[in-house]
Write a protein that holds these residues in place. Structure first.
Motif, short mmCIF file in Angstrom:
data_model
loop_
_atom_site.label_atom_id
_atom_site.label_comp_id
_atom_site.label_asym_id
_atom_site.label_seq_id
_atom_site.Cartn_x
_atom_site.Cartn_y
_atom_site.Cartn_z
N ALA A 185 0.85 -1.20 0.00
CA ALA A 185 0.00 0.00 0.00
C ALA A 185 0.88 1.25 0.00
O ALA A 185 2.02 1.21 0.48
N ALA A 186 0.36 2.32 -0.56
CA ALA A 186 1.13 3.58 -0.60
C ALA A 186 1.12 4.23 0.78
O ALA A 186 0.12 4.17 1.49
N THR A 187 2.25 4.85 1.13
CA THR A 187 2.26 5.63 2.37
C THR A 187 2.20 7.12 2.02
O THR A 187 2.66 7.53 0.96
N THR A 188 1.66 7.88 2.95
CA THR A 188 1.51 9.32 2.69
C THR A 188 2.73 10.09 3.18
O THR A 188 3.34 9.71 4.20
N ALA A 189 3.04 11.17 2.49
CA ALA A 189 4.14 12.04 2.92
C ALA A 189 3.88 12.57 4.33
O ALA A 189 4.81 12.88 5.07
N LEU A 190 2.61 12.63 4.73
CA LEU A 190 2.26 13.14 6.06
C LEU A 190 2.77 12.23 7.18
O LEU A 190 2.88 12.66 8.32
N ALA A 191 3.09 10.98 6.82
CA ALA A 191 3.64 10.07 7.83
C ALA A 191 5.05 10.51 8.21
O ALA A 191 5.57 10.11 9.24
N HIS A 192 5.67 11.34 7.37
CA HIS A 192 7.07 11.72 7.61
C HIS A 192 7.24 13.17 8.00
O HIS A 192 8.31 13.55 8.46
N SER A 193 6.23 13.98 7.76
CA SER A 193 6.32 15.39 8.16
C SER A 193 4.93 16.03 8.08
O SER A 193 4.13 15.69 7.21
N ASP A 194 4.70 16.98 8.99
CA ASP A 194 3.46 17.77 8.88
C ASP A 194 3.69 18.97 7.98
O ASP A 194 2.75 19.67 7.62
N ASP A 195 4.98 19.18 7.63
CA ASP A 195 5.34 20.37 6.86
C ASP A 195 5.39 20.07 5.36
O ASP A 195 6.37 20.42 4.69
N VAL A 196 4.37 19.40 4.86
CA VAL A 196 4.27 19.10 3.42
C VAL A 196 2.86 19.45 2.98
O VAL A 196 1.96 19.57 3.81
N LEU A 197 2.68 19.61 1.66
CA LEU A 197 1.33 19.87 1.15
C LEU A 197 0.88 18.62 0.40
O LEU A 197 1.50 18.23 -0.60
N VAL A 198 -0.14 17.97 0.93
CA VAL A 198 -0.63 16.73 0.31
C VAL A 198 -1.90 17.02 -0.49
O VAL A 198 -2.80 17.73 -0.04
N VAL A 199 -1.91 16.47 -1.71
CA VAL A 199 -3.04 16.64 -2.63
C VAL A 199 -3.72 15.29 -2.77
O VAL A 199 -3.03 14.26 -2.89
N ASN A 200 -5.04 15.27 -2.75
CA ASN A 200 -5.75 14.01 -3.02
C ASN A 200 -7.10 14.32 -3.67
O ASN A 200 -7.44 15.50 -3.85
N SER A 201 -7.81 13.27 -4.04
CA SER A 201 -8.99 13.49 -4.87
C SER A 201 -9.98 12.34 -4.73
O SER A 201 -9.60 11.22 -4.37
N PHE A 202 -11.22 12.64 -5.08
CA PHE A 202 -12.24 11.59 -5.14
C PHE A 202 -12.31 10.99 -6.55
O PHE A 202 -13.14 10.13 -6.80
N SER A 203 -11.45 11.46 -7.47
CA SER A 203 -11.60 11.06 -8.88
C SER A 203 -11.23 9.61 -9.18
O SER A 203 -11.85 9.01 -10.04
N LYS A 204 -10.24 9.06 -8.54
CA LYS A 204 -9.71 7.77 -9.00
C LYS A 204 -10.22 6.62 -8.13
O LYS A 204 -11.15 5.93 -8.52
N TYR A 205 -9.65 6.40 -6.95
CA TYR A 205 -10.12 5.30 -6.11
C TYR A 205 -11.63 5.40 -5.87
O TYR A 205 -12.35 4.41 -5.94
N PHE A 206 -12.10 6.61 -5.62
CA PHE A 206 -13.52 6.79 -5.27
C PHE A 206 -14.42 6.85 -6.51
O PHE A 206 -15.63 6.99 -6.39
N SER A 207 -13.82 6.82 -7.71
CA SER A 207 -14.58 6.73 -8.95
C SER A 207 -15.54 7.90 -9.16
O SER A 207 -16.69 7.71 -9.52
N MET A 208 -15.07 9.11 -8.90
CA MET A 208 -15.97 10.27 -8.95
C MET A 208 -15.37 11.42 -9.77
O MET A 208 -15.46 12.59 -9.36
N THR A 209 -14.83 11.12 -10.95
CA THR A 209 -14.15 12.18 -11.72
C THR A 209 -15.03 13.42 -11.94
O THR A 209 -14.58 14.53 -11.71
#
Ligand SMILES: Cc1ncc(COP(=O)(O)O)c(C=O)c1O
Length: 387
Positions: A215-239
């Motif tokens: 499974a993919a790990t998030t950059a947030l696991a390594h720092s709170d000082d990052v900007l994480v982008v995510n979306s409902f388009s792919k896994y959630f099938s909601m483009t």
């Protein structure tokens, strides 16, 4: 006097959409089109989201929603980090966006100034480069290869940094177009390397949930000082619902929401209200993942036995990136030929890699299994006829 667009309007097109339109035109003539070009799920939004949307339409007036994102959705997204990654995320740091596209645009606006040097992997998703350039940033390409799994390495970063200090780095794991991933150790080292130098990391995690091994790990696991982008388009099938989110450091919440308010007011209220239900639909969504995994195996095996043997490993997302340089000189011409002669729509690598993209084709396996099987059958006969 004829008025002229700004110099910023010289922005490069997103060519995948041109391939998509050529495939649509061919389909409209009634000719067969095997759709291996699209990067969008074949399926609709999960049933729970659709039911919730009907209820909202019947009961809510659907006015503007908060530019930060509605409280319930931000809380659900924060809980998602606890459920998937075991991380505690303050819902205040979550900003709901118009897809990942809206998310990375707001992140870039809030993070970078004109002239800032922002590194990103080539091949990579073209809109980062195009959006950064339109905003006046200087894009620094990290020329990745199959040997480094088409992902940034410390060595590539050191090399770019030696040419001039970097202000930012965009990472995407799993990646589009290669499907390759940064493993957790590599992600940790990259985040730490950037942290030591004050380089802002923007991590596009849109393909999380779509992985075929670790499974993919998030950059947030390594720092709170990052900007994480995510979306409902792919896994959630909601483009088409145009819904995504950012998780940003506390001091970025105000700038990002101010940009969101000024430029967009905010994401669609209906999508936000219905989107909350997406987090209760994992059973249905896991069914899509089973189909993607099946399609992936058929495509990888089929391409290899048809003689396409230089393939990125497709560890996640729903793409196989194939080196076609022993078959053709130009993937643009090859894809045009495949569309007109075989009815196969695939994407040339030029969008993702302005330097060596003519050597690569991206196949997408997010469509139906029948399309993937038919594509493999047609490409096998095409290769056999050439030999
Ligand atoms: C890596 C990557 N980021 C962002 C996007 C855009 O996603 P959204 O529909 O959430 O705007 C895509 C779409 O294909 C993508 O592949």
């Amino acid at each position: 006097m004829t008025i002229q667009p700004s110099s910023r309007s010289e922005i490069a097109p997103f060519r995948v959409m041109e391939v998509f339109e050529a495939a649509e035109r061919r389909a409209a003539t009634g000719a067969e089109v095997v759709r291996l070009e699209v990067g969008q799920p074949l399926t609709a939004a999960p049933k729970g989201v659709i039911e919730r949307a009907h209820q909202v339409l019947d009961s809510d007036r659907l006015g503007y929603a908060s530019s930060h994102g509605i409280v319930e959705l931000r809380a659900a997204i924060a809980t998602h980090y606890a459920d998937w990654y075991g991380l505690e995320v303050d819902p205040h740091r979550v900003v709901v966006t118009v897809g990942a596209s809206g998310g990375f645009t707001l992140a870039f606006l809030a993070a970078f100034d004109i002239g800032d040097r922002v590194a990103l992997a080539v091949p990579g998703y073209p809109c980062y480069r195009n959006a950064l350039e339109a905003l006046g940033a200087q894009v620094v390409p990290l020329m990745t290869t199959l040997d480094d799994n088409f992902q940034p390495t410390i060595k590539l970063l050191e090399k770019a940094y030696a040419e001039g200090p970097l202000d930012g780095l965009v990472i995407t794991s799993p990646s589009n177009p290669t499907g390759t991933m940064l493993d957790d150790d590599m992600l940790a080292s990259i985040v730490a390397w950037c942290d030591e130098r004050g380089i802002k990391v923007v991590s596009d995690e849109i393909y999380h949930g779509l992985t075929y091994g670790t499974a993919a790990t998030t950059a947030l696991a390594h720092s709170d000082d990052v900007l994480v982008v995510n979306s409902f388009s792919k896994y959630f099938s909601m483009t088409g619902w145009r819904l995504g989110w950012l998780v940003v450091p506390e001091n970025f919440v105000s700038p990002v929401t101010k940009f969101a308010a000024n430029l967009l007011l905010g994401p669609q209220t209906l999508s936000q209200m219905a989107g909350i239900a997406a987090f209760d639909c994992h059973e249905e969504l896991q069914g899509h993942l089973v189909r993607y995994a099946h399609n992936r195996q058929i495509l990888l095996d089929g391409l290899r036995s048809a003689g396409f043997d230089r393939l990125a490993p497709a560890e996640g997302a729903f793409y196989v990136y194939a080196d076609i340089s022993d078959i053709a000189e130009s993937s643009t011409d090859l894809c045009a030929q495949w569309l007109s002669e075989l009815g196969i729509a695939a994407t040339p690598g030029t969008d993702f890699d302005p330097y060596n993209g003519e050597q690569y084709v991206r196949f997408s396996f997010c469509g139906g299994t029948d399309a993937v099987e038919r594509g493999v059958e047609l490409l096998t006969s095409w290769q056999n006829a050439r030999r």
